[in-house]
Design an enzyme around this catalytic site. Structure first.
Site, PDB file in Angstrom:
ATOM      1  N   ASP A  41     -26.631   4.677 -23.674  1.00 33.79           N
ATOM      2  CA  ASP A  41     -27.032   5.052 -22.310  1.00 33.79           C
ATOM      3  C   ASP A  41     -25.955   4.549 -21.359  1.00 33.79           C
ATOM      4  OD1 ASP A  41     -28.942   6.125 -20.341  1.00 33.79           O
ATOM      5  OD2 ASP A  41     -29.095   4.057 -19.677  1.00 33.79           O
ATOM      6  N   TYR A  65     -24.130   7.199 -14.133  1.00 31.36           N
ATOM      7  CA  TYR A  65     -23.448   8.450 -14.479  1.00 31.36           C
ATOM      8  C   TYR A  65     -23.961   9.611 -13.609  1.00 31.36           C
ATOM      9  CZ  TYR A  65     -21.359   6.829 -18.951  1.00 31.36           C
ATOM     10  OH  TYR A  65     -20.611   6.210 -19.921  1.00 31.36           O
ATOM     11  N   CYS A 106     -29.594   9.269 -22.911  1.00 35.88           N
ATOM     12  CA  CYS A 106     -29.285   9.386 -21.492  1.00 35.88           C
ATOM     13  C   CYS A 106     -29.271  10.876 -21.185  1.00 35.88           C
ATOM     14  CB  CYS A 106     -27.906   8.777 -21.229  1.00 35.88           C
ATOM     15  SG  CYS A 106     -27.292   9.016 -19.557  1.00 35.88           S
ATOM     16  N   ASN A 107     -30.110  11.276 -20.240  1.00 33.34           N
ATOM     17  CA  ASN A 107     -30.188  12.701 -19.921  1.00 33.34           C
ATOM     18  C   ASN A 107     -28.903  13.217 -19.310  1.00 33.34           C
ATOM     19  OD1 ASN A 107     -33.145  13.831 -20.188  1.00 33.34           O
ATOM     20  ND2 ASN A 107     -33.273  11.680 -19.642  1.00 33.34           N
ATOM     21  N   THR A 108     -28.276  12.371 -18.472  1.00 33.22           N
ATOM     22  CA  THR A 108     -27.064  12.832 -17.797  1.00 33.22           C
ATOM     23  C   THR A 108     -25.975  13.098 -18.830  1.00 33.22           C
ATOM     24  OG1 THR A 108     -27.754  11.395 -15.989  1.00 33.22           O
ATOM     25  CG2 THR A 108     -25.552  12.332 -15.846  1.00 33.22           C
ATOM     26  N   CYS A 162     -35.178  11.277 -17.036  1.00 31.24           N
ATOM     27  CA  CYS A 162     -34.172  10.224 -16.906  1.00 31.24           C
ATOM     28  C   CYS A 162     -34.758   9.015 -17.610  1.00 31.24           C
ATOM     29  CB  CYS A 162     -33.891   9.896 -15.446  1.00 31.24           C
ATOM     30  SG  CYS A 162     -32.822   8.458 -15.242  1.00 31.24           S
ATOM     31  N   THR A 163     -33.988   8.441 -18.501  1.00 29.87           N
ATOM     32  CA  THR A 163     -34.556   7.381 -19.342  1.00 29.87           C
ATOM     33  C   THR A 163     -34.782   6.076 -18.570  1.00 29.87           C
ATOM     34  OG1 THR A 163     -32.320   6.893 -20.129  1.00 29.87           O
ATOM     35  CG2 THR A 163     -33.684   8.334 -21.487  1.00 29.87           C
ATOM     36  N   HIS A 164     -34.308   6.009 -17.334  1.00 30.82           N
ATOM     37  CA  HIS A 164     -34.618   4.851 -16.502  1.00 30.82           C
ATOM     38  C   HIS A 164     -36.034   4.917 -15.915  1.00 30.82           C
ATOM     39  CE1 HIS A 164     -30.327   4.038 -16.510  1.00 30.82           C
ATOM     40  NE2 HIS A 164     -30.495   2.976 -15.746  1.00 30.82           N
TER      41      HIS A 164
HETATM   42  N1  DGL Z   1     -30.557   6.940 -17.820  1.00 27.66           N
HETATM   43  C1  DGL Z   1     -29.732   8.034 -17.400  1.00 27.66           C
HETATM   44  C2  DGL Z   1     -30.431   9.347 -17.654  1.00 27.66           C
HETATM   45  O1  DGL Z   1     -31.332   9.430 -18.485  1.00 27.66           O
HETATM   46  C3  DGL Z   1     -29.242   8.042 -15.982  1.00 27.66           C
HETATM   47  C4  DGL Z   1     -28.654   6.856 -15.417  1.00 27.66           C
HETATM   48  C5  DGL Z   1     -27.387   7.098 -14.651  1.00 27.66           C
HETATM   49  O2  DGL Z   1     -27.368   7.775 -13.618  1.00 27.66           O
HETATM   50  O3  DGL Z   1     -26.407   6.557 -15.121  1.00 27.66           O
HETATM   51  O4  DGL Z   1     -30.082  10.328 -17.034  1.00 27.66           O
END
Ligand code: DGL
Length: 282
Positions: A19, A51, A82-84, A201-203
């Site tokens: 991630d 990201y 990480c989705n991004t 988004c995994t956050h």
């Molecule tokens: N955790 C990331 C996701 O799933 C995003 C975090 C980021 O912006 O870096 O998209």
């Protein structure tokens, strides 16, 4: 783009989980619950997170460097939790980079497993997706959901402040209420029949209490951790040749590209237990 071909020549059998920062820990936690016997390396690219606002080229370059790092550690299977990174880098890595770097290795993302099952959560066929600017602007969710569920209408909202609020540990404070409500309202006012809110988004699972508080109770809130873990478990069953290459010592090693002290403090919040990381130069 130049490739570093000095990859390790032996396999260690770790499953790599990546991630941009801490978010992937919400996925790793569910993976470990479902597949405790495997051996994992987690890498957070905290030095370069977030990201979300970065360009396709930058996210691809950073993610590819992370994948190369995993391969150098001898991983043959890497999950972009990480989705991004999944939205902006996975396809290029799978189609262009992997055949040159390590054709028998695999890199998997979080978008496909989620879009494959999202239809099981909605009755109205109206799904709201919240994610980073990068994920939302890539259009990956509407495109992928349409492949599996052409009748589902997807509404999106980019929430650029949510990851910074989480990464700075401000997400439980009152200031976060404004940004959570603001984006939820923007999303939900697009269609009163949205019955499913996908946290793309995994956050975002860290925001679950606030999201529940401000989301009407009939709306399902869907986090990806369990879905991705189930999909990995299915993948390993369908691919015994990959499963055989995976080490099964039940260990987890954490790495960060930034300060290990900061990582350990914040990662413990996501992980729910003490974390002792090592530094990785990628
Ligand atoms: N955790 C990331 C996701 O799933 C995003 C975090 C980021 O912006 O870096 O998209």
């Amino acid at each position: 783009m130049t490739y570093d071909l000095r990859l390790t020549t032996y396999e260690t059998g770790f499953i790599g989980v990546f991630d941009s920062g801490y978010g992937g820990l919400t996925v790793l936690k569910e993976i470990v619950k479902q597949l405790p016997e495997y051996s994992y390396l987690y890498l957070g690219d905290n030095a370069r997170a977030p990201y979300g606002p970065r360009s396709f080229d930058t996210v691809h370059q950073y993610t590819l460097q992370a994948v190369e790092w995993f391969f150098k550690q001898g991983c043959s299977l890497v999950i972009l939790a990480c989705n991004t990174a999944s939205a902006k880098a996975l396809r290029t890595i799978q189609q262009k980079d992997l055949p040159l770097l390590a054709p028998s290795n695999r890199v998997l993302g979080v978008i496909r497993p989620t879009t494959e099952v999202i239809g099981e959560y909605t009755k109205t066929n109206k799904v709201g997706v919240v994610g980073t600017v990068g994920t939302v602007s890539s259009g990956s969710y509407p495109i992928e959901i349409a492949k599996f569920y052409p009748n589902i209408k997807v509404y999106q909202e980019a929430c650029p402040m949510w990851v910074p609020l989480i990464e700075t540990n401000e997400y439980n404070n009152l200031g976060a209420d404004y940004f959570v409500q603001h984006h939820l309202n923007n999303l939900l006012q697009q269609d009163a029949d949205i019955d499913t809110l996908l946290l793309a988004c995994t956050h975002y699972p860290l925001l679950i209490d606030k999201l529940r508080k401000f989301t009407p109770s009939h709306i399902n809130i869907v986090s990806q951790g369990e879905i991705v873990a189930k999909s990995l478990s299915d993948y390993l069953q369908r691919h015994p040749e990959m499963d055989e290459r995976c080490l099964k010592t039940g260990t987890i090693d954490f790495f960060t590209t930034d300060s290990t002290i900061d990582f350990d403090t914040k990662a413990a919040i996501f992980w729910g237990a003490d974390v002792q990381s090592k530094h990785a130069d990628i």
